[in-house]
Design a protein around this motif. Structure first.
Motif: not given
Length: 320
Positions: A12-16, A67-76
């Motif tokens: 499930e990808t983040p909703s926001s 190719v464009e890639l982005t690294v984002r935070r997610i809660d552990a």
């Protein structure tokens, strides 16, 4: 208590939109790229510069990369934590496939690929200053990205050993785990051949044939050399450990099935299987498909070199 390892969570990808880790960016240059990565904090950037810089593929961050890639935070807490003391096993990736979109969850990562004229990807991870970030979390994500990029370009990422002989011809050796891919690569290396990778190799069509380029993913014997160089492919070989050296034709459905089984990630995707089979069918028709029996004591390099003795390399190789 040992530090926790964050194993995969739900698909499930983040909703926001999640915050990026930082403003760091870099470019990774090799086949199908350049690949531009943004959203890195300083520690992640340094990790990736060391990890891929050792393989000679790091460049200054570019604009408008294909190719464009982005690294984002997610809660552990989106992941199941376990502790690194024996008895655990990591079982690969989970996938969710949709038209134009692939979502995957794996060790310490959740990722989404958006497929189109270019490729856009997002990696969510709870890890920054962690030794698993470059070689496991990001590299697992990046392997997936490269596989889909090569598919779109008419090629494939193949689980194989790739070698380059002294005359400039590349060969790929395929088979299931334990077939001897790394063993054969080491044997050929001792007999004067260069190992491109004993793990993954990139193949793309070029003129009437196909060319191989090593990718920046570690294998036991990997020696990447010039990351911009590609090499004409002389053949794909199903390998068999034996008491003597022998090469014989191995075309037909069996050769195609072998290529398909050695195409990680994409061969599990029901929505892209037709495109993969089409690419591999062209590869099987355009490059010799053979079976190689080899022993640990024979002159296997000499046998292979006899196949291409006197054959002219494609002119493009002169620029490698």
């Amino acid at each position: 208590m040992p530090e926790p390892i964050y194993v995969r969570g739900a698909l499930e990808t983040p909703s926001s939109p999640a915050a990026v880790w930082g403003s760091g960016a870099l470019r990774i240059d090799f086949i199908g790229g350049p690949y531009r990565i943004t959203g890195l904090d300083g520690v992640q950037l340094a990790h990736l510069q060391r990890h891929f810089g050792e393989r000679g593929v790091i460049g200054a961050a570019a604009q408008d990369a294909p190719v464009e890639l982005t690294v984002r935070r997610i809660d552990a807490d989106r992941f199941k934590p376990i502790h690194a003391y024996g008895g655990w096993e990591y079982n690969g990736f989970d996938f969710d496939y949709a038209p134009g979109r692939v979502v995957t969850a794996g060790l310490g990562m959740l990722a989404e690929l958006r497929l189109g004229p270019g490729l856009r990807g997002t990696l969510w991870t709870p890890l920054s200053d962690h030794h698993w970030f470059p070689g496991i979390v990001f590299e697992n994500f990046f392997r997936l990205v490269v596989a889909y990029r090569l598919l779109a370009l008419g090629g494939a990422l193949l689980h194989s050993s790739g070698t380059l002989d002294p005359t400039g011809w590349a060969r790929l050796f395929l088979g299931p785990s334990g077939a001897g891919k790394s063993t054969l690569a080491g044997l050929l290396q001792s007999q004067g051949h260069r190992v491109l990778s004993d793990d993954l190799n990139a193949v793309l069509p070029a003129g009437d044939g196909f060319r191989v380029q090593c990718v920046p993913f570690a294998g036991t014997l990997a020696t990447f050399g010039n990351p911009g160089a590609s090499h004409p492919l002389a053949g794909c070989y199903r390998i068999i450990k034996a008491q003597e050296e022998r090469v014989r034709p191995a075309g037909g459905a069996g050769a195609l099935a072998l290529l398909l089984s050695c195409s990680p990630f994409i061969n599990r995707d029901p929505l892209r299987s037709d495109a993969l089979i089409a690419n591999l069918t062209r590869l099987a028709a355009g490059v010799a498909q053979k079976e190689l029996s080899f022993s640990l004591t024979g002159a296997v390099a000499q046998l292979l070199e006899m196949e291409t003795a006197g054959a002219a390399l494609p002119a493009a190789d002169a620029a490698d």
